[in-house]
Design an enzyme around this catalytic site. Structure first.
Site, mmCIF file in Angstrom:
data_model
loop_
_atom_site.group_PDB
_atom_site.id
_atom_site.type_symbol
_atom_site.label_atom_id
_atom_site.label_comp_id
_atom_site.label_asym_id
_atom_site.label_seq_id
_atom_site.Cartn_x
_atom_site.Cartn_y
_atom_site.Cartn_z
ATOM 1 N N GLY A 150 -24.375 -3.458 -2.497
ATOM 2 C CA GLY A 150 -23.536 -4.418 -2.254
ATOM 3 C C GLY A 150 -23.173 -4.547 -0.885
ATOM 4 O O GLY A 150 -22.586 -5.570 -0.202
ATOM 5 N N SER A 151 -22.949 -3.410 -0.197
ATOM 6 C CA SER A 151 -22.719 -3.218 1.191
ATOM 7 C C SER A 151 -23.697 -3.866 2.101
ATOM 8 O O SER A 151 -23.491 -4.660 3.243
ATOM 9 C CB SER A 151 -22.084 -1.833 1.551
ATOM 10 O OG SER A 151 -21.122 -1.259 0.600
ATOM 11 N N SER A 206 -17.535 2.081 -0.828
ATOM 12 C CA SER A 206 -16.999 3.443 -1.208
ATOM 13 C C SER A 206 -16.840 4.262 -0.211
ATOM 14 O O SER A 206 -15.759 5.241 0.048
ATOM 15 C CB SER A 206 -17.971 4.425 -2.394
ATOM 16 O OG SER A 206 -18.939 4.483 -1.737
ATOM 17 N N THR A 240 -21.595 6.856 0.177
ATOM 18 C CA THR A 240 -23.100 6.656 0.002
ATOM 19 C C THR A 240 -24.031 7.372 1.032
ATOM 20 O O THR A 240 -23.935 7.122 2.223
ATOM 21 C CB THR A 240 -23.378 5.156 0.187
ATOM 22 O OG1 THR A 240 -22.540 4.543 -0.952
ATOM 23 C CG2 THR A 240 -24.713 4.781 -0.072
ATOM 24 N N ARG A 251 -19.805 -5.375 -4.981
ATOM 25 C CA ARG A 251 -20.357 -7.002 -5.053
ATOM 26 C C ARG A 251 -19.326 -7.824 -4.894
ATOM 27 O O ARG A 251 -19.452 -8.917 -4.791
ATOM 28 C CB ARG A 251 -21.496 -6.997 -6.200
ATOM 29 C CG ARG A 251 -20.569 -6.779 -7.604
ATOM 30 C CD ARG A 251 -21.720 -6.683 -8.640
ATOM 31 N NE ARG A 251 -21.158 -6.275 -10.035
ATOM 32 C CZ ARG A 251 -20.755 -5.250 -10.328
ATOM 33 N NH1 ARG A 251 -20.705 -4.051 -9.349
ATOM 34 N NH2 ARG A 251 -20.240 -4.797 -11.460
ATOM 35 N N GLU A 283 -26.250 -6.604 -12.194
ATOM 36 C CA GLU A 283 -25.231 -5.698 -12.181
ATOM 37 C C GLU A 283 -23.802 -6.085 -13.185
ATOM 38 O O GLU A 283 -23.209 -5.286 -13.607
ATOM 39 C CB GLU A 283 -24.400 -5.320 -10.736
ATOM 40 C CG GLU A 283 -25.579 -4.574 -9.629
ATOM 41 C CD GLU A 283 -24.812 -4.234 -8.656
ATOM 42 O OE1 GLU A 283 -24.062 -3.643 -8.660
ATOM 43 O OE2 GLU A 283 -25.503 -4.540 -7.611
ATOM 44 N N HIS A 289 -47.527 -19.123 -2.618
ATOM 45 C CA HIS A 289 -48.408 -18.500 -2.165
ATOM 46 C C HIS A 289 -48.933 -17.424 -3.122
ATOM 47 O O HIS A 289 -49.951 -16.427 -2.814
ATOM 48 C CB HIS A 289 -48.418 -17.986 -0.920
ATOM 49 C CG HIS A 289 -48.367 -19.209 0.280
ATOM 50 N ND1 HIS A 289 -49.592 -20.129 0.613
ATOM 51 C CD2 HIS A 289 -47.457 -19.663 0.729
ATOM 52 C CE1 HIS A 289 -48.984 -21.034 1.386
ATOM 53 N NE2 HIS A 289 -47.544 -20.747 1.501
ATOM 54 N N LYS A 298 -26.302 8.248 -9.194
ATOM 55 C CA LYS A 298 -25.813 8.759 -7.998
ATOM 56 C C LYS A 298 -25.510 10.385 -8.304
ATOM 57 O O LYS A 298 -25.928 11.287 -7.528
ATOM 58 C CB LYS A 298 -24.748 8.199 -7.430
ATOM 59 C CG LYS A 298 -25.030 6.900 -6.525
ATOM 60 C CD LYS A 298 -23.877 6.144 -6.172
ATOM 61 C CE LYS A 298 -24.196 4.884 -5.424
ATOM 62 N NZ LYS A 298 -22.869 4.204 -4.764
HETATM 63 O O1 PA5 Z 1 -23.084 -2.534 -6.385
HETATM 64 C C1 PA5 Z 1 -22.956 -1.561 -6.407
HETATM 65 O O2 PA5 Z 1 -22.053 -0.808 -6.934
HETATM 66 C C2 PA5 Z 1 -23.994 -0.633 -5.453
HETATM 67 O O3 PA5 Z 1 -24.840 -1.653 -5.219
HETATM 68 C C3 PA5 Z 1 -23.251 -0.217 -4.498
HETATM 69 O O4 PA5 Z 1 -22.783 -1.084 -3.457
HETATM 70 C C4 PA5 Z 1 -24.305 0.783 -3.875
HETATM 71 O O5 PA5 Z 1 -24.704 1.790 -4.540
HETATM 72 C C5 PA5 Z 1 -23.708 1.312 -2.460
HETATM 73 O O6 PA5 Z 1 -22.433 1.748 -2.420
HETATM 74 P P1 PA5 Z 1 -21.340 1.507 -1.443
HETATM 75 O O7 PA5 Z 1 -21.379 0.121 -1.479
HETATM 76 O O8 PA5 Z 1 -20.087 2.174 -1.974
HETATM 77 O O9 PA5 Z 1 -21.901 2.112 -0.214
#
Ligand code: PA5
Length: 312
Positions: free
Chosen positions: A36-37, A76, A79, A126, A200, A216, A307
């Protein structure tokens, strides 16, 4: 999650004060992060068209672009891939700004006197798109790397009840099917953003591809479908004439081959609002799909477990 989605417009409004007063000098921008980041980087690349933006989803940093401003982004702040990118940026004395709600990323920035933007904690990455991308836009705007961003009317547009209604309509189309989600190459963040939200929130598989590339290869797969798919094509009014023609032709061919398909048009005034509004439809569609499947859209236990296992 319902409340968080309802507050998304408010989040975008309050993020407009974040990331102010940071001085940087760079022509290129590199976003280091994952999940998400990192996705905030994909959106930045789409909306900040005048800047040269790259997204790096791995450990460390690429050798190319040593002069680029690095945004090390982890919601967070804990990561490992992003921490390793930040460590390398610090070691190599690259221009870098950390963005997190806290965690080791903040500690590392403080210890090395590196710029850090602290964003509010308490939502899923997200659902933190406003907190993640708007501070980056502020830094780029204040340092003349991008022009003035039109964020003023965003909250009102995102609070339009038609967005949730559209999400609900789409969830009904997708129930029981595997979504294949397409957008143009220039708007690739839309199909990918919807895919990952479905993964998710609704906890099911979904796949994304882009026009024209899918014409293609992936299109051939409709000849002998193994699986129960539903194809969603997200079209933008500024997609080129040839690309728009491909949307119609692709839909026609999918239907001729027995597939189900619908085209969703982006809505909103400017590019940034069309991207945000359309991603927000994806938020609601995947949320509503989660309810239909009887799963809690909020937690992502599988990611957390993974993780943890990697940590041990
Ligand atoms: O949506 C999620 O929880 C993940 O895709 C996290 O974004 C990903 O694991 C990375 O964690 P962070 O965004 O805390 O760096």
């Amino acid at each position: 999650m319902e409340k968080t989605l309802q507050n998304f417009g408010k989040q975008c409004e309050s993020a407009q004060t974040l990331g102010r007063g940071i001085r940087v000098s760079a022509q290129r921008v590199l976003i280091a992060g994952v999940g998400g980041s990192a996705f905030a980087g994909d959106v930045l690349r789409t909306v900040a068209q005048e800047a040269d933006v790259y997204v790096h989803r791995d450990y460390g940093l690429p050798r190319l672009g040593k002069d680029a401003l690095v945004f090390a982004v982890s919601y967070s702040g804990n990561t490992e891939e992003t921490l390793s990118a930040l460590q390398q940026a610090i070691q190599e004395k690259r221009p870098v700004v950390g963005i997190s709600s806290g965690g080791k990323l903040e500690e590392l920035c403080l210890a090395h006197h590196t710029d850090h933007i602290k964003i509010p904690a308490g939502v899923q990455p997200r659902n933190a798109l406003g907190y993640l991308i708007i501070p980056m836009l502020n830094v780029l705007e204040e340092n003349g790397i991008v022009g003035k961003q039109e964020l003023g009317g965003l909250r009102k547009e995102l609070e339009d009840p038609a967005i949730r209604k559209e999400g609900k309509r789409i969830a009904a189309l997708l129930e029981g099917k595997t979504p294949l989600i397409y957008s143009s190459e220039r708007m690739a963040c839309l199909s990918y953003g919807w895919k990952t939200r479905v993964n998710e929130n609704a906890k099911v598989h979904a796949f994304a591809h882009r026009v024209p590339e899918l014409n293609h290869n992936e299109l051939v797969g409709y000849t002998k479908k193994i699986g129960n798919f539903y194809t969603l094509m997200i079209r933008d009014r500024e997609d080129s004439t040839r690309v728009r023609k491909r949307f119609d032709a692709t839909k026609k061919m999918i239907e001729e081959l027995g597939g189900e398909c619908c085209i969703v048009d982006t809505r909103g005034s400017g590019l940034l609002s069309r991207v945000f509004n359309t991603l927000h439809i994806g938020d609601w569609a995947s949320y509503e799909l989660a309810l239909r499947y009887g799963v809690d859209p909020e937690p992502v236990h599988v990611i957390e477990r993974f993780k943890k296992e990697l940590g041990s």
